[in-house]
Scaffold this motif. Structure first.
Motif, PDB file in Angstrom:
ATOM      1  N   LEU A   1      63.961 108.423 103.559  1.00 34.15           N
ATOM      2  CA  LEU A   1      63.310 109.428 104.395  1.00 34.15           C
ATOM      3  C   LEU A   1      64.366 110.236 105.139  1.00 34.15           C
ATOM      4  O   LEU A   1      65.383 109.702 105.573  1.00 34.15           O
ATOM      5  N   ASP A   2      64.105 111.525 105.293  1.00 36.85           N
ATOM      6  CA  ASP A   2      64.957 112.343 106.142  1.00 36.85           C
ATOM      7  C   ASP A   2      64.617 112.115 107.611  1.00 36.85           C
ATOM      8  O   ASP A   2      65.504 112.085 108.461  1.00 36.85           O
ATOM      9  N   VAL A   3      63.324 111.977 107.901  1.00 38.41           N
ATOM     10  CA  VAL A   3      62.876 111.820 109.283  1.00 38.41           C
ATOM     11  C   VAL A   3      61.735 110.809 109.342  1.00 38.41           C
ATOM     12  O   VAL A   3      60.818 110.835 108.516  1.00 38.41           O
ATOM     13  N   LEU A   4      61.797 109.917 110.327  1.00 36.43           N
ATOM     14  CA  LEU A   4      60.671 109.053 110.658  1.00 36.43           C
ATOM     15  C   LEU A   4      60.171 109.489 112.032  1.00 36.43           C
ATOM     16  O   LEU A   4      60.901 109.433 113.022  1.00 36.43           O
ATOM     17  N   VAL A   5      58.917 109.943 112.087  1.00 38.13           N
ATOM     18  CA  VAL A   5      58.300 110.371 113.340  1.00 38.13           C
ATOM     19  C   VAL A   5      57.563 109.178 113.941  1.00 38.13           C
ATOM     20  O   VAL A   5      56.707 108.583 113.290  1.00 38.13           O
ATOM     21  N   VAL A   6      57.906 108.831 115.181  1.00 37.43           N
ATOM     22  CA  VAL A   6      57.276 107.703 115.858  1.00 37.43           C
ATOM     23  C   VAL A   6      56.297 108.246 116.888  1.00 37.43           C
ATOM     24  O   VAL A   6      56.693 108.925 117.841  1.00 37.43           O
ATOM     25  N   ASP A   7      55.018 107.961 116.684  1.00 34.35           N
ATOM     26  CA  ASP A   7      53.994 108.347 117.646  1.00 34.35           C
ATOM     27  C   ASP A   7      53.955 107.278 118.732  1.00 34.35           C
ATOM     28  O   ASP A   7      53.430 106.189 118.536  1.00 34.35           O
ATOM     29  N   MET A   8      54.524 107.579 119.878  1.00 32.49           N
ATOM     30  CA  MET A   8      54.644 106.619 120.956  1.00 32.49           C
ATOM     31  C   MET A   8      53.334 106.503 121.730  1.00 32.49           C
ATOM     32  O   MET A   8      52.565 107.470 121.808  1.00 32.49           O
ATOM     33  N   PRO A   9      53.058 105.344 122.327  1.00 33.85           N
ATOM     34  CA  PRO A   9      51.921 105.269 123.238  1.00 33.85           C
ATOM     35  C   PRO A   9      52.224 106.071 124.491  1.00 33.85           C
ATOM     36  O   PRO A   9      53.392 106.337 124.798  1.00 33.85           O
ATOM     37  N   PRO A  10      51.202 106.482 125.233  1.00 36.80           N
ATOM     38  CA  PRO A  10      51.466 107.250 126.453  1.00 36.80           C
ATOM     39  C   PRO A  10      52.110 106.393 127.532  1.00 36.80           C
ATOM     40  O   PRO A  10      51.956 105.172 127.553  1.00 36.80           O
ATOM     41  N   GLY A  11      52.858 107.041 128.416  1.00 38.66           N
ATOM     42  CA  GLY A  11      53.445 106.322 129.540  1.00 38.66           C
ATOM     43  C   GLY A  11      54.887 105.924 129.297  1.00 38.66           C
ATOM     44  O   GLY A  11      55.556 106.412 128.377  1.00 38.66           O
ATOM     45  N   THR A  12      55.373 104.992 130.118  1.00 37.24           N
ATOM     46  CA  THR A  12      56.772 104.543 130.058  1.00 37.24           C
ATOM     47  C   THR A  12      56.821 103.021 130.171  1.00 37.24           C
ATOM     48  O   THR A  12      57.528 102.473 131.022  1.00 37.24           O
ATOM     49  N   GLY A  13      56.085 102.336 129.303  1.00 33.18           N
ATOM     50  CA  GLY A  13      55.995 100.884 129.376  1.00 33.18           C
ATOM     51  C   GLY A  13      56.856 100.169 128.356  1.00 33.18           C
ATOM     52  O   GLY A  13      57.890 100.676 127.901  1.00 33.18           O
ATOM     53  N   ASP A  14      56.403  98.963 127.961  1.00 34.23           N
ATOM     54  CA  ASP A  14      57.179  98.097 127.075  1.00 34.23           C
ATOM     55  C   ASP A  14      57.513  98.751 125.743  1.00 34.23           C
ATOM     56  O   ASP A  14      58.639  98.646 125.254  1.00 34.23           O
ATOM     57  N   ALA A  15      56.526  99.405 125.135  1.00 37.23           N
ATOM     58  CA  ALA A  15      56.756  99.983 123.811  1.00 37.23           C
ATOM     59  C   ALA A  15      57.838 101.062 123.864  1.00 37.23           C
ATOM     60  O   ALA A  15      58.723 101.118 122.998  1.00 37.23           O
ATOM     61  N   GLN A  16      57.768 101.916 124.879  1.00 36.49           N
ATOM     62  CA  GLN A  16      58.755 102.987 124.989  1.00 36.49           C
ATOM     63  C   GLN A  16      60.156 102.421 125.228  1.00 36.49           C
ATOM     64  O   GLN A  16      61.129 102.871 124.614  1.00 36.49           O
ATOM     65  N   LEU A  17      60.252 101.426 126.115  1.00 36.74           N
ATOM     66  CA  LEU A  17      61.561 100.846 126.397  1.00 36.74           C
ATOM     67  C   LEU A  17      62.113 100.104 125.180  1.00 36.74           C
ATOM     68  O   LEU A  17      63.314 100.135 124.910  1.00 36.74           O
ATOM     69  N   THR A  18      61.234  99.426 124.444  1.00 38.72           N
ATOM     70  CA  THR A  18      61.672  98.729 123.235  1.00 38.72           C
ATOM     71  C   THR A  18      62.274  99.716 122.241  1.00 38.72           C
ATOM     72  O   THR A  18      63.364  99.497 121.699  1.00 38.72           O
ATOM     73  N   MET A  19      61.572 100.819 121.993  1.00 39.35           N
ATOM     74  CA  MET A  19      62.072 101.808 121.043  1.00 39.35           C
ATOM     75  C   MET A  19      63.363 102.446 121.547  1.00 39.35           C
ATOM     76  O   MET A  19      64.311 102.659 120.781  1.00 39.35           O
ATOM     77  N   ALA A  20      63.419 102.740 122.836  1.00 40.16           N
ATOM     78  CA  ALA A  20      64.603 103.411 123.373  1.00 40.16           C
ATOM     79  C   ALA A  20      65.820 102.506 123.395  1.00 40.16           C
ATOM     80  O   ALA A  20      66.947 102.951 123.164  1.00 40.16           O
ATOM     81  N   GLN A  21      65.602 101.196 123.649  1.00 44.38           N
ATOM     82  CA  GLN A  21      66.719 100.283 123.805  1.00 44.38           C
ATOM     83  C   GLN A  21      67.178  99.655 122.490  1.00 44.38           C
ATOM     84  O   GLN A  21      68.343  99.315 122.344  1.00 44.38           O
ATOM     85  N   GLN A  22      66.268  99.489 121.534  1.00 40.16           N
ATOM     86  CA  GLN A  22      66.609  98.748 120.327  1.00 40.16           C
ATOM     87  C   GLN A  22      66.672  99.595 119.064  1.00 40.16           C
ATOM     88  O   GLN A  22      67.067  99.096 118.008  1.00 40.16           O
ATOM     89  N   VAL A  23      66.286 100.849 119.147  1.00 34.22           N
ATOM     90  CA  VAL A  23      66.236 101.707 117.962  1.00 34.22           C
ATOM     91  C   VAL A  23      67.157 102.911 118.176  1.00 34.22           C
ATOM     92  O   VAL A  23      67.159 103.502 119.259  1.00 34.22           O
TER      93      VAL A  23
END
Length: 390
Positions: A239-261
């Motif tokens: 793939l050239d691009v993987l688009v990640v549809d994040m859940p709203p807000g700034t919780g666990d899912a967002q921090l997980t993606m930002a810190q580990q990906v």
């Protein structure tokens, strides 16, 4: 016959703990067991310093549960029991058996060469075959983020790129409905998941693994584990691009993606009014703190054109997102109008970029996609930051 939590726990008592004195259940290492559609989900808590060494324990627990009659699959994670202020170490990335089969509905578009790929951020393992991963985020719900994410993905594809979508909203996945995909994904060798596909997009979502009406009552570690498995244990291919549809807000899912990906960047979606912009700023601040580039802001539901009179109405105000982008110095990607067509095609699972490719709205999304890709290519000129979590 459906498998029960009690049967799962009884079976797991045959798996010995790391100290060999007892089993992982009696040692209190197993989290609450969640079962949906024959798939079993749970995590095993281990000391942070031993998380990497105990990966075979996780694999043994997964194999053991799969032996139970009625179990169609298992999602098992190691959860690090960390000291305050520590960071949970990411699980070792599975190496998908990437094929090069790009079958599907590509609408005759030639694939762009994966040129201008952003460099991997230090300390974050990339996903083999994926050139860039971008997050589509919002500070609050109700701003049309998922509709924007799916149309952005389709617009990137319409511009000639190979694109996938990861639905990171564990509690409220939208992609199955937005892309009119049903059924369950298959597996390769009993472990690597084959993504679902429609309109030429490869897609993974928790919505494919559980029924639409199933309530996901998970704590943070299980959310983090599910996200990493849906990202790293899926045969995305090239793939050239993987688009990640994040859940709203700034919780666990967002921090997980930002810190580990190794995110190449984030796109922020907001409506024009001040209340939405206040929350959008929180998302911008979060990504900046973890040094993820903000590719730009999209003003969704920017204005309304009455279909009967052609009169324009700024229902939620107008220009707030553009002004905010200028104020903080990030690109303004475009204005998406509030239209009946976008709403109707989204509800029908036929997003406007594919159902009305020559329409005004589709053109707006393609223009935004062009700007996003230009930002991604520009990121190759910037050195990736070293990110350290104390």
């Amino acid at each position: 016959m459906d498998v029960t939590k009690e049967q799962v726990l009884d079976k797991l008592k045959t798996v010995r703990g790391p100290d060999l004195e007892s089993n992982i259940v009696d040692l209190g290492m197993v989290s609450d067991v969640f079962i949906a559609d024959g798939k079993v989900y749970f995590s095993i808590t281990v000391p942070a310093e031993r998380a990497k060494d105990l990966e075979p324990l996780r694999q043994a627990a997964e194999r053991t549960v799969k032996e139970l009659p009625g179990v169609k699959g298992a999602m098992v994670a190691l959860t690090a029991d960390k000291k305050a202020g520590g960071a949970t170490p990411p699980r070792p990335a599975a190496q998908p058996a990437h094929g090069h089969n790009h079958q599907g509905h590509h609408h005759g578009h030639a694939h762009a060469a994966p040129q201008g790929r952003p460099p991997q951020q230090q300390g974050k393992a990339g996903v083999p075959g994926i050139g860039a991963i971008i997050a589509v985020a919002s500070g609050k719900g109700g701003v049309g983020k998922s509709t924007t994410a799916v149309n952005l993905a389709l617009a990137l594809q319409a511009n000639g790129l190979r694109v996938g979508v990861l639905d990171a909203d564990i509690y409220g996945p939208s992609m199955p409905r937005l892309l009119k995909i049903s059924g369950r994904p298959g597996q390769i060798d009993g472990r690597i998941i084959k993504p679902m596909e429609n309109y030429g997009l490869k897609v993974m979502s928790m919505g494919f693994l559980v029924d639409e009406e199933t309530a996901m009552i998970w704590r943070g570690p299980m959310v983090q584990s599910a996200l990493m498995q849906m990202l790293r244990e899926v045969a995305w291919g090239e793939l050239d691009v993987l688009v990640v549809d994040m859940p709203p807000g700034t919780g666990d899912a967002q921090l997980t993606m930002a810190q580990q990906v190794p995110l190449a960047g984030a796109v922020i979606v907001s409506t024009p009014q001040d209340l939405a912009l206040i929350d959008a700023r929180k998302g911008l601040t979060m990504f900046r703190k973890v040094e993820v580039p903000v590719l730009g802001i999209i003003e969704n539901m920017s204005y309304f054109i009455a279909p009967d009179t052609g009169n324009r109405y700024d229902i939620f105000g107008h220009g707030g997102a553009r002004n905010e982008a200028e104020r903080i110095g990030v690109p303004f990607l475009g204005e998406v109008p509030l239209t009946m067509t976008i709403r109707e095609t989204s509800d029908a699972g036929t997003p406007v970029v594919v159902s009305e490719p020559d329409g005004v709205s589709a053109g707006i999304y393609r223009d935004i996609a062009t700007k996003v890709w230009q930002q991604l290519k520009g990121s190759t000129q910037r050195a990736a930051p070293a990110i350290v979590f104390d």
